[in-house]
Write a protein that holds these residues in place. Structure first.
Motif, PDB file in Angstrom:
ATOM      1  N   GLN A 102       0.824  -1.187   0.146  1.00 33.08           N
ATOM      2  CA  GLN A 102      -0.030   0.064  -0.121  1.00 33.08           C
ATOM      3  C   GLN A 102       1.045   1.219   0.046  1.00 33.08           C
ATOM      4  OE1 GLN A 102      -2.879  -1.569   3.208  1.00 33.08           O
ATOM      5  NE2 GLN A 102      -3.843   0.178   2.605  1.00 33.08           N
ATOM      6  N   TRP A 108      -4.285   2.153  -2.246  1.00 35.46           N
ATOM      7  CA  TRP A 108      -3.501   0.909  -3.016  1.00 35.46           C
ATOM      8  C   TRP A 108      -3.263   1.634  -4.203  1.00 35.46           C
ATOM      9  CZ3 TRP A 108      -3.467  -3.595  -0.309  1.00 35.46           C
ATOM     10  CH2 TRP A 108      -3.971  -3.625   0.783  1.00 35.46           C
ATOM     11  N   VAL A 408      -6.096  -7.971   2.156  1.00 34.87           N
ATOM     12  CA  VAL A 408      -6.374  -7.035   3.124  1.00 34.87           C
ATOM     13  C   VAL A 408      -5.929  -7.010   4.474  1.00 34.87           C
ATOM     14  CG1 VAL A 408      -8.022  -5.026   3.946  1.00 34.87           C
ATOM     15  CG2 VAL A 408      -8.166  -6.123   1.478  1.00 34.87           C
ATOM     16  N   MET A 414      -9.530  -8.225  -1.224  1.00 34.57           N
ATOM     17  CA  MET A 414     -10.238  -7.245  -2.095  1.00 34.57           C
ATOM     18  C   MET A 414      -9.898  -7.625  -3.582  1.00 34.57           C
ATOM     19  SD  MET A 414      -9.901  -3.045  -2.033  1.00 34.57           S
ATOM     20  CE  MET A 414      -8.128  -3.111  -2.483  1.00 34.57           C
ATOM     21  N   LEU A 439     -15.042  -6.223  -1.278  1.00 36.91           N
ATOM     22  CA  LEU A 439     -14.389  -6.641  -0.027  1.00 36.91           C
ATOM     23  C   LEU A 439     -14.799  -8.081   0.364  1.00 36.91           C
ATOM     24  CD1 LEU A 439     -12.034  -6.041   2.299  1.00 36.91           C
ATOM     25  CD2 LEU A 439     -13.824  -4.943   3.487  1.00 36.91           C
TER      26      LEU A 439
END
Length: 449
Positions: A102, A108, A408, A414, A439
């Motif tokens: 990230q 992201w 995640v 995700m 998600l």
């Protein structure tokens, strides 16, 4: 250099072995959308040509903005998508890869693909990656930053579309960017045309281009600049068109990159070596292929992969898919001639597969541990955006190209789609697919060994 039959003959002689794997449940924990018609301005120093994109998607050049309606094509029902070309600006569309790492602000890194689907029709589609921030409470996705790829230092070994410009921004006529990873202060991008690995700074400026090497020999595709017509599949090129690096994973602990081809390699004569994909290891520290490679076997009905990301030092997630589009609940009846209100080729195989990259059998196949089915997602808490679940059915992710997956946390992943703007639907007939982010709660999958 051509890849001889002998290099791949052993692989071709081996049929992918039968395998058994567990099917795990998936529960929708969040659903967010970036609208299909999301556009970004080109940089101030970009050629004026870049301000109108999609001018070359038809039989002849078209400079009249929003004048030609998008269509999914005859094979998918001939439905119009409600969004017309060319665009004023650059489409953000087509999320074709998630980086495992990230950004510092918690967003992201996501990659946009080459534009409009081919080398020929994308010379005015700029190449870039983004920092995207999905908000699953608000069901929205915010684009925080877009970074355009450029080659001011003449790193690219062939003539680019914007060759004569000072800024030398890259376009979809140069590369088909499909996978991304961030390593330190650099970004590595997998390309499908070469196939190449692209090394750039986080500012998007190219630093190096790496041709692909497998078993000591160079792999090429029909769109590699050094391959000229007439060219024979398997002899003059070994990678199928649109069969380059769709997935590229960064292995924790080693910082090795594993680049996965989207489709099986071609042997001389044009047949494939088998229903499996090559995964080739690259060392960012040395800037070279290590000579290590493994095979990922496709399940029945799957034709390609969409993304590839590690969840720990040994296990990784892979998206495998068929070429279907649309929910099976709206499938056309067998033999139907009127496809205006149905999907003639609905999505059937859309899986997230967990593999163990350190468990490789004698034939070079990595072990498939288990999977979740993206066409059968539970939504007991009503997380889906209104209107996308058919009465009595589960939540589905029925898109042609699903090209993004990342872990995640210990229980969630995700997933997002490439919406091929404006040429794909999937969610609603007669409406272009949005960029959807979902998600998923999948604790059993992520803990499986």
């Amino acid at each position: 250099m051509r890849l001889s039959i002998s290099v791949l003959a052993v692989g071709g002689a081996l049929a992918a072995p039968a395998f058994a794997e567990d099917l795990y449940p998936a529960t929708l924990a969040g659903h967010a959308v970036l609208p299909a018609l999301s556009l970004v301005e080109p940089p101030a120093d970009a050629p004026r040509d870049a301000w109108i994109s999609g001018k070359f998607t038809g039989a002849a050049r078209n400079d009249d903005p929003m004048s030609v309606m998008g269509n999914v094509g005859k094979n998918y029902g001939g439905h119009e998508t409600g969004i017309a070309l060319p665009f004023i600006g650059q489409p953000v569309q087509g999320m074709s890869g998630f980086a495992m790492t990230q950004a510092g602000d918690g967003s992201w890194y996501t990659l946009t693909d080459n534009g409009f689907g081919s080398k020929r029709n994308s010379p005015d589609a700029m190449l870039f990656f983004h920092k995207m921030a999905p908000d699953f409470d608000a069901q929205t996705v915010t684009r925080r930053e877009t970074i355009f790829l450029s080659d001011p230092n003449h790193v690219v070994p062939f003539r680019i579309a914007y060759e004569g410009t000072q800024s030398r921004y890259l376009t979809g006529a140069d590369f088909d960017t499909e996978s991304i990873q961030v390593v330190g202060d650099e970004v590595f991008i997998g390309d499908e045309f070469g196939p190449y690995l692209i090394r750039a700074g986080l500012d998007g400026v190219l630093r190096e281009i790496y041709a692909t090497r497998l078993d000591g020999q160079e792999l090429t595709g029909p769109d590699t600049y050094s391959v000229h017509v007439p060219a024979t599949a398997g002899r003059d090129f070994q990678v199928q068109r649109s069969g380059g690096y769709e997935g590229m994973a960064l292995q924790p602990g080693t910082d090795m990159l594993w680049a996965m081809l989207e489709k099986p390699i071609l042997l001389e004569g044009g047949e494939t070596e088998g229903p499996f994909l090559r995964v080739i290891q690259f060392d960012p520290k040395t800037g070279d292929w290590t000579g290590e490679s493994v095979k990922f076997r496709l399940s029945d009905g799957a034709t390609a992969i969409g993304d590839f990301n590690f969840i720990d030092e040994s296990r990784a997630l892979v998206i495998e898919r068929d070429n279907g589009e649309g929910d099976a609940a709206l499938a056309c009846a067998e033999g139907a001639t009127d496809t205006s209100a149905c999907f003639p080729h609905p999505a059937l195989v859309k899986n997230i597969v967990l593999v163990d990259m350190t468990d490789v059998d004698a034939d070079g196949f990595v072990r498939r541990i288990g999977r979740v089915d993206l066409m059968n997602i539970a939504d007991p808490d009503g997380k889906a955006i209104d209107g996308v679940v058919h009465a009595g059915g589960p939540f589905t992710f029925p898109f042609f190209t699903i090209e993004d997956v990342v872990r995640v946390d210990d229980t969630h992943i995700m997933v997002a789609n490439d919406n091929n703007l404006p040429f794909s639907g999937g969610r609603r007939i007669g409406q272009a697919a949005d960029n959807e982010f979902i998600l998923l709660s999948v604790p059993e999958l992520l803990s499986a060994e």
